[in-house]
Design a protein around this motif. Sequence first.
Motif, PDB file in Angstrom:
ATOM      1  N   PHE A 552       8.328 -46.417  -4.425  1.00 35.09           N
ATOM      2  CA  PHE A 552       7.555 -45.713  -5.446  1.00 35.09           C
ATOM      3  C   PHE A 552       6.451 -44.879  -4.800  1.00 35.09           C
ATOM      4  N   ASP A 553       5.769 -45.456  -3.802  1.00 33.92           N
ATOM      5  CA  ASP A 553       4.706 -44.720  -3.119  1.00 33.92           C
ATOM      6  C   ASP A 553       5.261 -43.462  -2.464  1.00 33.92           C
ATOM      7  N   HIS A 554       6.431 -43.582  -1.857  1.00 36.26           N
ATOM      8  CA  HIS A 554       7.081 -42.426  -1.230  1.00 36.26           C
ATOM      9  C   HIS A 554       7.349 -41.340  -2.268  1.00 36.26           C
ATOM     10  N   ALA A 555       7.892 -41.743  -3.419  1.00 35.53           N
ATOM     11  CA  ALA A 555       8.195 -40.774  -4.478  1.00 35.53           C
ATOM     12  C   ALA A 555       6.918 -40.135  -5.017  1.00 35.53           C
ATOM     13  N   MET A 556       5.860 -40.929  -5.145  1.00 31.68           N
ATOM     14  CA  MET A 556       4.583 -40.422  -5.643  1.00 31.68           C
ATOM     15  C   MET A 556       3.994 -39.381  -4.694  1.00 31.68           C
ATOM     16  N   ILE A 557       3.974 -39.696  -3.399  1.00 29.55           N
ATOM     17  CA  ILE A 557       3.418 -38.766  -2.418  1.00 29.55           C
ATOM     18  C   ILE A 557       4.248 -37.486  -2.374  1.00 29.55           C
ATOM     19  N   GLU A 558       5.553 -37.624  -2.430  1.00 30.50           N
ATOM     20  CA  GLU A 558       6.424 -36.448  -2.422  1.00 30.50           C
ATOM     21  C   GLU A 558       6.154 -35.568  -3.644  1.00 30.50           C
ATOM     22  N   LEU A 559       5.974 -36.197  -4.800  1.00 30.78           N
ATOM     23  CA  LEU A 559       5.708 -35.452  -6.037  1.00 30.78           C
ATOM     24  C   LEU A 559       4.427 -34.632  -5.926  1.00 30.78           C
TER      25      LEU A 559
END
Length: 657
Positions: A552-559
């Motif tokens: 989730f953190d990866h997806a958040m940072i990418e977003l």
Amino acid sequence: MLSEKILEIDPFLKPYISDIRLRNQNYLTTKKRLLEKGQKISSFANGHHYFGFHKQKNGWIYREWAPNAKKIALIGEFNQWNRTSHLLKNIGDGVWEIQLTDEDQLVHGSKVRIEITTENDKFERIPTYCKRVVQKKETVDFDGQVWDPPQPFEWTDQEFKRPQDEPVLIYESHVGMAGIKEGISSFQEYIETVLPRVKELGYNTIQLMAIAEHPYYGSFGYQVSNFFAVSSKFGTPEDLKLLIDTAHSLGISVLLDIVHSHSATNVVEGLAQFDGTETQYFHAGDRGTHPEWGSKLFNYGKTEVIHFLLSNVKYWLEEYHFDGFRFDAVTSMLYHHHGLGVSFDHYDKYFSINTDTEALTYLQLAAEVAKEVAPDCILIAEDMSGMPGMCLPIDIGGIGFDYRLGMGVPDFWIKTLKNTSDYDWNLGSIWYELNQRRPQEKVVGYCESHDQALVGDKTIMFRLADQEMYWKMDVFSQSDIIDRAIALHKMIRLITCTCAGEGYLNFMGNEFGHPEWIDFPSPDNNWSYSKARRRWDLAEDTNLRYRFLQSFDHAMIELVKENNLLATSSELLLHHEDHKLLAYQKGEFVFIYNFHPVEQHTVNLQIDATKAKLILHSDWQEFGGYLDSTNEQKPLVASSTQFSIPINRRSVAVYKI
């Protein structure tokens, strides 16, 4: 003359115009005192090019500032620690010098000290500008080391340039505790273990703690003894250069957590009583000792101290290619009371006799030096007080930093999690706390850093799950406590990341809910390293739920990175306190939160959402939820201006419209 435009940016400052004018005048007066006509402040900050050891065509030259000394002898391996063979010469203004030829056998790597004789005493010290300080085997004592490798480090980062319009996404790191092993990890291990993780997670900046030499490992690097020496605990200066060069090759900027707010009390290897006096670098008496930390406090009004510290700023930028600094404990510097026990709830508390104006002027000069040496560098102030103008340009009445750490946000989350059931969370307060900022001053937002992970406190995940983390974090167990903890961990991080600032910070491992606390080896834990490391294996184990938080953190940072969302303002669309609903828009993206612990609700928004697409949901399976992200998610659109979507309890959905 400097302008007073800061008064237009923040009209609440108008009653304090005399304080702003004093700020400007102190800055101009100090520069006039320090500089020759036409000289830049960065040209003044050259102490590291003059003092210390410097290789010459046929030998070395070494200089030291010790105004109270009557005699100084250079001693070391090169002369079998002889205290009479190599005496320095007093060349005036408290400066001492010695020139050595190749016949003196002083070479790269030689261990050295100096012996200072004063009117009434004789003692040993480590040269102040030593680039390397090493601990003696099986003792607590240190020696300086002459450091000038025959083969200089070859940088490959000439093409690296940080995008100026890209907000900082910071991965706060401590090199020594960056490995799985129970022990002190090295720069090389950080290169191999952490840098690939940072790149994969999407963070564009690392912030390195504890880099300057500090005798006590458990101080987290905040009790610096040798300001120009890279901590030998982690490797050599060249190892650090390789770390930074490698980070740059991956497109990652590197910040130094610089400590100019205070100094260790260590005598032989520190600055305290270096020449036998209390006041060479520090204030006398109570003003020279921090009442809570016991450390020494610099005299920022003294020319030689300003020269030493500004040279240190320039040194780290020049010698190690750092991309900027996080200045530690700025609040302690700014006020005579060091911010202890003070609630900064009124503008009166920022000015008048409360302010250490000499420290404030030093911070302006430090910012100016950094920007002259490296115009694109990043400057972050750890200031919990919210001093007006901290992140505004000096020429309009500011202090010249780029960002202030949003320190009130983690305190708010701790208070909320500790004292209030999520049935009773006030979303209006959450929205206010995350979005309050001084006009035109940028903030690095975060919900937790290393401070919240230290023993005596708790990380967000540990505070939410507590001992249940020991037994129920595997994918085969059922636990309402763990389900709640994982859900709120994701929601807290996303709303903080997207609302709390123009930058974002995370301490390494917290992205996957690293269990327990940080506890450095000490007599209290029988000198154990078991909690002074990072358990990366937990996030990689497919049988554990930590990987869901990391995903989730990866997806958040990418977003936020791919869409430059931290540079986009937030517009509140919906706030329903009873249903625990909150929705806001950032550009083309709508964020919808249901914080209710039990109930699903349908959110109705009056926006054009005919082309809305669900791009992120905290309940997707890859984040530990039940929704299949591979299936097309279609919002319920009643009309071109009516957006209607059901959202489950304790979840957040992000739509692109």
